[in-house]
Write an enzyme that holds these catalytic residues in place. Structure first.
Site: not given
Ligand code: IDP
Ligand code: MG
Length: 141
Positions: A11, A51, A118, A121
């Site tokens: 990301k 998404y 985070n 993905h």
């Protein structure tokens, strides 16, 4: 045998922090094969499709804004059960709680921003993987 493919994204936070190589190192050290790799900045349309399952959730707008904020490294990986295997390597969604030893646990943290940053993905099922690989790598047979 069930050879799978999964879509992995480093990301924008991971890319900007120079962690693409570290993520690829962990994938290769685990034994998965790299099938395709590209650096690109995702368009709003691509992210809306990627998404789609999260539309309407409180973090959706922040998530799409974060994911469009800079380049990502998109990778297709391959290997028996690599979908679950990469999810295990990645660790829990919340980087504060992700176990040490996992990508998110070792490399991620809470930065106080609307979307959790985070680092990676990974597709969560064979159906998601097929859909996401077709979105990010339409030329991949
Ligand atoms: P996953 O990436 O572990 O599959 P998902 O539930 O599919 O997690 O959520 C997609 C992404 O949205 C997460 O990786 C994270 O960046 C962000 N996200 C998920 N839940 C929250 C939340 O409660 N607050 C802020 N961001 C979130
Ligand atoms: Mg998910």
């Amino acid at each position: 045998m069930s050879i799978e493919r999964s879509l992995v994204l480093v990301k924008p936070d991971g890319f900007a922090r120079g962690l693409t190589g570290e993520v690829l190192r962990r994938i290769e050290a685990k034994g998965y094969r790299l099938v395709a790799l590209a650096v690109r900045t995702a368009s709003a349309d691509l992210l809306a499709e990627h998404y789609a399952e999260h539309v309407g959730k409180p973090f959706y707008e922040g998530l799409v804004e974060f994911m469009a904020s800079g380049p990502v490294t998109a990778v297709v990986i391959e290997g028996e059960q690599c979908i679950r295997g990469f999810r295990s390597l990645a660790g829990a969604t919340n980087p504060t709680e992700a176990a040490p030893g996992s990508i998110r646990g070792d490399l991620g943290r809470d930065w106080g921003r609307p979307a959790q940053e985070n680092v990676v993905h990974g597709s969560d099922s064979p159906e998601s993987a097929a859909r996401e690989i077709a979105l990010w790598f339409p030329d991949l047979g």
